[in-house]
Write a protein that holds these residues in place. Structure first.
Motif, PDB file in Angstrom:
ATOM      1  N   LEU A 177       0.808  -1.220   0.000  1.00 58.49           N
ATOM      2  CA  LEU A 177       0.000   0.000   0.000  1.00 58.49           C
ATOM      3  C   LEU A 177       0.843   1.274   0.000  1.00 58.49           C
ATOM      4  N   ILE A 178       1.942   1.263   0.746  1.00 56.98           N
ATOM      5  CA  ILE A 178       2.706   2.514   0.883  1.00 56.98           C
ATOM      6  C   ILE A 178       3.832   2.669  -0.135  1.00 56.98           C
ATOM      7  N   ALA A 179       4.211   1.622  -0.846  1.00 54.52           N
ATOM      8  CA  ALA A 179       5.364   1.687  -1.757  1.00 54.52           C
ATOM      9  C   ALA A 179       5.275   2.840  -2.765  1.00 54.52           C
ATOM     10  N   PRO A 180       4.129   3.066  -3.427  1.00 51.51           N
ATOM     11  CA  PRO A 180       4.095   4.196  -4.379  1.00 51.51           C
ATOM     12  C   PRO A 180       4.338   5.540  -3.685  1.00 51.51           C
ATOM     13  N   PHE A 181       3.790   5.726  -2.494  1.00 50.45           N
ATOM     14  CA  PHE A 181       3.997   6.968  -1.751  1.00 50.45           C
ATOM     15  C   PHE A 181       5.447   7.075  -1.291  1.00 50.45           C
ATOM     16  N   HIS A 182       5.995   5.948  -0.827  1.00 45.23           N
ATOM     17  CA  HIS A 182       7.389   5.910  -0.377  1.00 45.23           C
ATOM     18  C   HIS A 182       8.316   6.377  -1.497  1.00 45.23           C
ATOM     19  N   ARG A 183       8.129   5.829  -2.695  1.00 43.11           N
ATOM     20  CA  ARG A 183       8.999   6.187  -3.821  1.00 43.11           C
ATOM     21  C   ARG A 183       8.900   7.676  -4.147  1.00 43.11           C
ATOM     22  N   LEU A 184       7.694   8.199  -4.129  1.00 43.12           N
ATOM     23  CA  LEU A 184       7.482   9.619  -4.394  1.00 43.12           C
ATOM     24  C   LEU A 184       8.135  10.484  -3.321  1.00 43.12           C
ATOM     25  N   ILE A 185       7.988  10.089  -2.073  1.00 34.69           N
ATOM     26  CA  ILE A 185       8.577  10.848  -0.967  1.00 34.69           C
ATOM     27  C   ILE A 185      10.099  10.841  -1.062  1.00 34.69           C
ATOM     28  N   VAL A 186      10.704   9.680  -1.266  1.00 35.81           N
ATOM     29  CA  VAL A 186      12.169   9.596  -1.337  1.00 35.81           C
ATOM     30  C   VAL A 186      12.689  10.401  -2.516  1.00 35.81           C
ATOM     31  N   ALA A 187      12.062  10.262  -3.673  1.00 36.72           N
ATOM     32  CA  ALA A 187      12.500  11.025  -4.853  1.00 36.72           C
ATOM     33  C   ALA A 187      12.389  12.526  -4.605  1.00 36.72           C
ATOM     34  N   THR A 188      11.305  12.961  -3.969  1.00 31.78           N
ATOM     35  CA  THR A 188      11.109  14.379  -3.666  1.00 31.78           C
ATOM     36  C   THR A 188      12.150  14.873  -2.667  1.00 31.78           C
TER      37      THR A 188
END
Length: 159
Positions: free
Chosen positions: A135-146
């Motif tokens: 569930l959180i992987a897409p948000f995690h990737r966006l947060i880390v990239a940002t």
């Protein structure tokens, strides 16, 4: 840039990982300074997502970002420090559903450029851990990239 998953000594047995690499201008940057810079200032939208995460996971008995602040451990952002040196900082915690580490490495490449790696490692212990990461992987990737992009902009502005 995301690099492929490889076994990592910071969390033996990790079964989920990602790693992002950022080139920054040559400097005296240490892993500790990089970790503080990246993880101590979350954008508003990330803070709101973390509050939502805490509210949604609380009924399942999972640790909140605030519970990590109450344990008295040294931390960077809300992440407890597992180990630190000039070249590497390992942050993370163990919970009932998964064990989690963030590893910030700072190194020089063959051309003398400074590279920063942000690696996330997870060992999912139970089905809830697998569901949570899915569930959180897409948000995690966006947060880390940002967070890395913002850090890179600040590093280039200083030099």
């Amino acid at each position: 840039m995301m690099k492929p998953h490889m076994p990592h000594p910071a969390l033996p047995g990790a079964d989920w990982a990602d790693c992002y690499e950022l080139q920054v201008p040559k400097s005296d940057l240490t892993a500790i300074v990089a970790a503080h810079s990246m993880l101590s200032r979350f954008p508003l939208w990330v803070r709101l997502l973390l509050r939502l995460r805490d509210a949604a996971t609380g009924p399942f008995g999972l640790r909140s970002t605030r519970s990590h602040q109450a344990d008295g451990l040294e931390r960077i952002g809300f992440f407890p420090v597992v180990s630190q040196s000039d070249d590497q900082v390992v942050l993370g915690f163990d919970d009932k559903h998964l064990d989690f580490r963030v590893v910030i490495d700072v190194r020089e490449d063959a051309q003398g450029r400074r590279l920063v790696d942000a690696t996330t490692l997870v060992r999912r212990k139970i089905l809830l851990g697998r569901i949570y990461i899915a569930l959180i992987a897409p948000f995690h990737r966006l947060i880390v990239a940002t967070m890395l992009a913002d850090f890179g902009k600040r590093m280039r502005a200083v030099n």
